[in-house]
Design an enzyme around this catalytic site. Structure first.
Site, PDB file in Angstrom:
ATOM      1  N   LYS A  32     -61.371 -59.722  22.611  1.00 42.97           N
ATOM      2  CA  LYS A  32     -61.925 -58.830  22.464  1.00 42.97           C
ATOM      3  C   LYS A  32     -63.274 -58.712  21.884  1.00 42.97           C
ATOM      4  O   LYS A  32     -64.487 -58.062  22.041  1.00 42.97           O
ATOM      5  CB  LYS A  32     -60.941 -57.947  21.313  1.00 42.97           C
ATOM      6  CG  LYS A  32     -61.534 -58.103  19.860  1.00 42.97           C
ATOM      7  CD  LYS A  32     -60.911 -57.097  18.440  1.00 42.97           C
ATOM      8  CE  LYS A  32     -60.246 -58.792  17.726  1.00 42.97           C
ATOM      9  NZ  LYS A  32     -61.640 -57.765  16.355  1.00 42.97           N
ATOM     10  N   THR A  33     -63.859 -60.143  21.197  1.00 39.66           N
ATOM     11  CA  THR A  33     -64.475 -60.032  20.705  1.00 39.66           C
ATOM     12  C   THR A  33     -65.030 -60.744  22.127  1.00 39.66           C
ATOM     13  O   THR A  33     -67.127 -60.476  22.061  1.00 39.66           O
ATOM     14  CB  THR A  33     -64.864 -61.851  19.857  1.00 39.66           C
ATOM     15  OG1 THR A  33     -63.635 -61.090  19.221  1.00 39.66           O
ATOM     16  CG2 THR A  33     -66.101 -61.780  19.574  1.00 39.66           C
ATOM     17  N   ASP A 219     -66.377 -52.817  15.605  1.00 42.04           N
ATOM     18  CA  ASP A 219     -64.429 -53.859  15.780  1.00 42.04           C
ATOM     19  C   ASP A 219     -64.108 -53.573  14.176  1.00 42.04           C
ATOM     20  O   ASP A 219     -64.499 -52.801  14.064  1.00 42.04           O
ATOM     21  CB  ASP A 219     -65.697 -54.888  15.732  1.00 42.04           C
ATOM     22  CG  ASP A 219     -64.450 -56.157  15.990  1.00 42.04           C
ATOM     23  OD1 ASP A 219     -63.694 -56.199  16.899  1.00 42.04           O
ATOM     24  OD2 ASP A 219     -64.680 -57.996  15.838  1.00 42.04           O
ATOM     25  N   GLU A 220     -62.694 -54.097  14.579  1.00 45.16           N
ATOM     26  CA  GLU A 220     -61.807 -53.401  13.978  1.00 45.16           C
ATOM     27  C   GLU A 220     -61.543 -52.239  13.381  1.00 45.16           C
ATOM     28  O   GLU A 220     -61.757 -52.030  11.911  1.00 45.16           O
ATOM     29  CB  GLU A 220     -61.882 -54.280  12.331  1.00 45.16           C
ATOM     30  CG  GLU A 220     -62.344 -56.014  12.708  1.00 45.16           C
ATOM     31  CD  GLU A 220     -60.966 -56.956  13.078  1.00 45.16           C
ATOM     32  OE1 GLU A 220     -60.220 -56.625  12.982  1.00 45.16           O
ATOM     33  OE2 GLU A 220     -61.210 -58.344  12.867  1.00 45.16           O
ATOM     34  N   GLN A 250     -53.019 -54.658  13.507  1.00 45.00           N
ATOM     35  CA  GLN A 250     -53.251 -56.166  12.118  1.00 45.00           C
ATOM     36  C   GLN A 250     -53.868 -55.307  11.510  1.00 45.00           C
ATOM     37  O   GLN A 250     -55.153 -55.214  10.810  1.00 45.00           O
ATOM     38  CB  GLN A 250     -54.319 -56.358  13.337  1.00 45.00           C
ATOM     39  CG  GLN A 250     -53.414 -57.554  14.682  1.00 45.00           C
ATOM     40  CD  GLN A 250     -54.892 -58.252  15.036  1.00 45.00           C
ATOM     41  OE1 GLN A 250     -55.160 -59.435  14.038  1.00 45.00           O
ATOM     42  NE2 GLN A 250     -55.639 -58.250  16.276  1.00 45.00           N
ATOM     43  N   ARG A 601     -52.594 -66.059  14.377  1.00 45.13           N
ATOM     44  CA  ARG A 601     -53.162 -66.546  14.567  1.00 45.13           C
ATOM     45  C   ARG A 601     -53.827 -68.286  14.757  1.00 45.13           C
ATOM     46  O   ARG A 601     -54.381 -68.871  15.259  1.00 45.13           O
ATOM     47  CB  ARG A 601     -53.773 -67.438  12.519  1.00 45.13           C
ATOM     48  CG  ARG A 601     -54.436 -66.253  11.664  1.00 45.13           C
ATOM     49  CD  ARG A 601     -55.369 -65.612  12.495  1.00 45.13           C
ATOM     50  NE  ARG A 601     -54.429 -64.161  13.376  1.00 45.13           N
ATOM     51  CZ  ARG A 601     -55.926 -63.460  13.644  1.00 45.13           C
ATOM     52  NH1 ARG A 601     -56.908 -63.847  14.080  1.00 45.13           N
ATOM     53  NH2 ARG A 601     -54.674 -62.647  14.498  1.00 45.13           N
TER      54      ARG A 601
END
Length: 759
Positions: A32-33, A219-220, A250, A601
DNA sequence: GTTCAGTTCTTTTTT
DNA sequence: AGAACTGAAC
């Protein structure tokens, strides 16, 4: 071939769809980044959008920095005029320009949670409420959630008819808010809420920012709260070019007011929104992803998606249960040593900060270098807060809290009685505390204490004069404050070990000031204080050194590591007792999402660990294996679950802490060498924690017997580069070295911290 | 009036 | 295990 051809079809679609509302549901590790950065690049390069018109909101300042850097690399120019920052920083930036229309002045102070607590105590005292019944924490919790929901004190009051307690809480909220205003201060939640209020009451200001930010990226998004949602809606209200990226699986910040509905209902809030799902994971091995999918499958009410990966299968996820937490920590650190991996490729994650201590101890024992994120926040340490309170008092004469904090630090013989007289005097005449200090002579009953108070204000005024001068830098100011107020002297008398660690922290603050001055053409004290107020722990994480990372699962969000250790997988700890006993089923689901975040992660290797026995709040607690581990089918797990214990509860006295470094004077000299194979990168360093935010007591920086450089020599410093030694002063406990650096100018530093190298 | 030493109570997670 | 609070000594 263009840079956009490196994207997969879904990613590409998200990048190319630039007009109108867009929701990108991006699973963990789905790139996504990359989508965000390429999208920004595409807007600028292909669509001819002025970088000036782009706003990108990230979760941490560190993420913001990284995004800017990556865009910079893609675009090559113009990236600095994009706004990339967190919600809080963006709001500060806006408020610093316009807050006067809300009745504050633009040099307002930002209160952190400690400040809030102090202020709340004042409020409860003033309202004469029993602090046992009305607990500061609980009150702040109610106020915070109200602010996150954009409920003002007046609205809260209007909504609390009938219930007695609720009415009292309304009074508290009201008083707390008016105290904040009196102090010209905002708390974290105010930053967002006041910005929303600013926009709602000033259409022309809103219009300016709507025109400015024609393209907005968030974002997020799953962790935004109602106030942030509102803020985004206002800004995007005109052009509707809003792209939000997130993953409902998340969402882990409900306790902070995050509203998962924001992402679940995006399409309702923005009719015509395009939804794109990114389901291919590029980060983790098949085995790790399988485990993650199994865990998250147990949650209800999530957007339907299945992560898959083309990565190789990799080793099975490991699970190991240990007799006690000490063994657990020991095994983790040993495993890191035995693996061929670099330290920086390993992360140990845990649910609560308290768990870090044992891991740290074991790292020290085995000489494994580590960096700890979080714990006691660097900026919350006493000595740092003291120094900052001085700076705040100098910068903002209306900040009562800061003035009160330092009026008797170092001890000036101004005690509680004198202070309450001054406070009474201040509130009677409507003065701020600092103004009341200045009028100490007029305060009834002060007597000799009045002169002491005036001594303090004279010093502050002197500093205020000095900062007007162009050449007088912030780090000069800090050093002078420490020196002239006698703060350092008092610290010195508190004992050697304390003194050294605290000094080390203060040195770091000074370093921070120096680098701030390097980054700004006209360094301003207020700006410095604000930057310092908004840093998160992850922001301070320096990943350039080869160290194992220790942090909470929350801090780990957005990061990735080849080897991950998920510790404390015990029911009652993770998921927490609170969530298990809660009436709201959602609470365990949030913990499960946290577990999902933790698992995802890991890139290549994941080990989950649990302890059967662990000390919690001074009591030994026995726990079962976490339900989250049980949710992973056996064939996906390589585990050694211990047999149920038969009898004989082992007392935890068999945990040998004599081997721990605490209190032993010479930690530093112990075992400098002796690393296993494959650890050459670090062979020359001891297992010291990163200079912050570790904890300190164990590290006594000893004054060197002699220095290997002398006056006139050329030396190099890790931060300031090369320079020439001007002066070496023997300060008793340490040498004070003055160096003229080519780039950074003249610096005074303590030899044991400066770690200067002779050239 | 200030400081120090012993007491109680407490904690998830953080911008 | 640690911080915050309360009562006694200086």
């Amino acid at each position: 071939m263009s840079i956009y051809d490196t994207l997969n079809p879904m990613q590409k679609e998200a990048v190319l769809h630039t007009e109108g509302p867009l929701l990108v549901l991006a699973g963990a590790g789905s790139g996504k980044t990359r989508v965000l950065t390429h999208r920004i690049a595409y807007l600028i390069e292909e669509k001819g959008v002025n970088p000036w018109n782009i706003l990108a909101i990230t979760f941490t300042n560190k993420a913001a920095g990284e995004m800017r850097e990556r865009v910079d690399r893609l675009v090559g120019f113009g990236a600095d005029s994009i706004w990339v920052s967190t919600f809080h920083s963006s709001c500060v930036r806006i408020l610093r320009r316009h807050i006067e229309s809300l009745g504050y002045t633009t040099n307002f102070t930002i209160y952190d949670s400690d400040d809030q607590k102090t202020l709340m105590r004042h409020v409860l005292k003033k309202l004469e409420l029993d602090p046992k019944v009305y607990k500061d924490r609980a009150m702040l919790g109610v106020i915070s959630s109200s602010k996150n929901e954009l409920i003002t004190a007046a609205e809260f009051e209007a909504g609390s008819t009938g219930d007695f307690r609720q009415k009292k809480v309304a009074q508290v909220y009201k008083e707390y808010q008016s105290q904040l205003k009196k102090n010209n201060a905002l708390d974290f939640d105010d930053l967002i809420m006041k910005t929303v209020q600013l926009f709602e009451s000033n259409p022309e200001i809103l219009n300016y920012y709507q025109e400015r930010f024609k393209y907005i990226l968030v974002d997020e998004y799953q962790d935004t709260n109602t106030a942030q949602f509102k803020l985004v809606s206002l800004l995007a209200g005109k052009y509707r070019n809003l792209c939000v990226v997130g993953d409902d699986d998340q969402s882990i910040y409900k306790f902070r007011g995050a509203n998962i509905e924001n992402i679940l209902n995006f399409e309702k809030a923005y009719p015509g929104a395009v939804v794109i799902k990114l389901e291919q994971n590029y980060r983790s091995s098949q085995s790790i992803l399988n485990a993650a999918n199994e865990v998250i499958r147990h949650n209800r009410g999530r957007k339907d998606k299945t992560l898959w990966t083309a990565n190789e299968e990799g080793p099975l996820v490991l699970f190991k249960q240990f007799e006690n937490a000490g063994e657990e920590a020991d095994a983790i650190v040993r495993d890191i040593l035995n693996s061929a991996a670099d330290y920086q490729d390993c992360a140990v994650l845990y649910r609560t900060n308290a768990q870090s201590r044992l891991i740290e101890e074991k790292c020290l024992q085995h000489n494994v270098p580590y960096r700890m994120v979080g714990g006691v926040n660097f900026y919350q340490r006493k000595e740092i807060k003291d120094v900052l309170a001085y700076l705040k008092t100098i910068a903002n004469g209306r900040d009562d809290l800061s003035a009160l904090r330092v009026i008797n630090v170092p001890k000036r013989g101004i005690g509680a009685t004198s202070l309450s007289r001054i406070q009474a005097f201040a509130s009677e005449h409507g003065f701020g505390i600092y103004d009341a200090f200045c009028r100490a002579k007029a305060v009834p009953g002060l007597g000799k204490a009045a002169d002491k108070v005036l001594g303090f204000t004279a010093q502050i005024e002197d500093f205020r004069d000095r900062i007007q001068e162009e050449a007088y830098s912030i780090h000069d100011l800090i050093e002078d404050v420490l020196d002239e107020t006698g703060y350092l002297k008092e610290l010195e008398s508190e004992g050697e070990i304390e003194y050294q660690t605290r000094l080390e922290n203060i040195e770091e603050l000074i370093n921070k000031a120096v680098s701030f001055e390097g980054d700004h053409e006209h360094p301003d004290l207020n700006e410095f204080l604000e930057e310092v107020a908004l840093v998160a722990d992850v922001d301070r994480m320096d990943d350039s050194e080869n160290r194992v990372t220790l942090m909470t699962l929350h801090s780990a969000k957005g990061l990735e590591f080849p080897r991950v250790y998920l510790s404390g997988m015990e029911d009652g700890l993770f998921p927490s007792m609170m969530s298990i006993s809660s009436d709201d089923k959602e609470d365990v689901e949030e913990e499960r999402r946290l577990c999902y975040v933790g698992i995802t992660r890991a890139q290549k290797f994941l080990m989950m660990t649990a302890a059967r026995q662990r000390m919690v709040n001074g009591e030994t607690r026995y726990s079962k294996v976490s339900r989250f581990v049980e949710e992973i089918p056996d064939h996906l797990l390589d585990s050694n679950k211990l047999e149920p214990r038969l009898s004989s509860v082992r007392s935890n006295t068999d945990f040998d802490d004599s081997a721990l470094p605490w209190g032993k004077p010479s930690v530093r000299s112990a075992g400098v060498s002796s690393f296993g194979p494959g650890k050459n990168a670090y062979a020359s360093k001891t297992a010291q924690p990163a200079s912050s935010p570790g904890f300190g007591k164990a590290f006594t920086v000893e004054k060197a017997a002699s220095l290997d450089y002398k006056e006139g020599d050329r030396v190099s410093h890790i931060k300031f580069g090369e320079g020439q030694v001007m002066e070496i002063k023997d300060g008793g406990r340490d040498y004070e070295v003055t160096v003229h650096f080519e780039k950074a100018g003249v610096k005074k530093m303590f030899a044991s911290f400066a770690k200067l190298k002779l050239l």
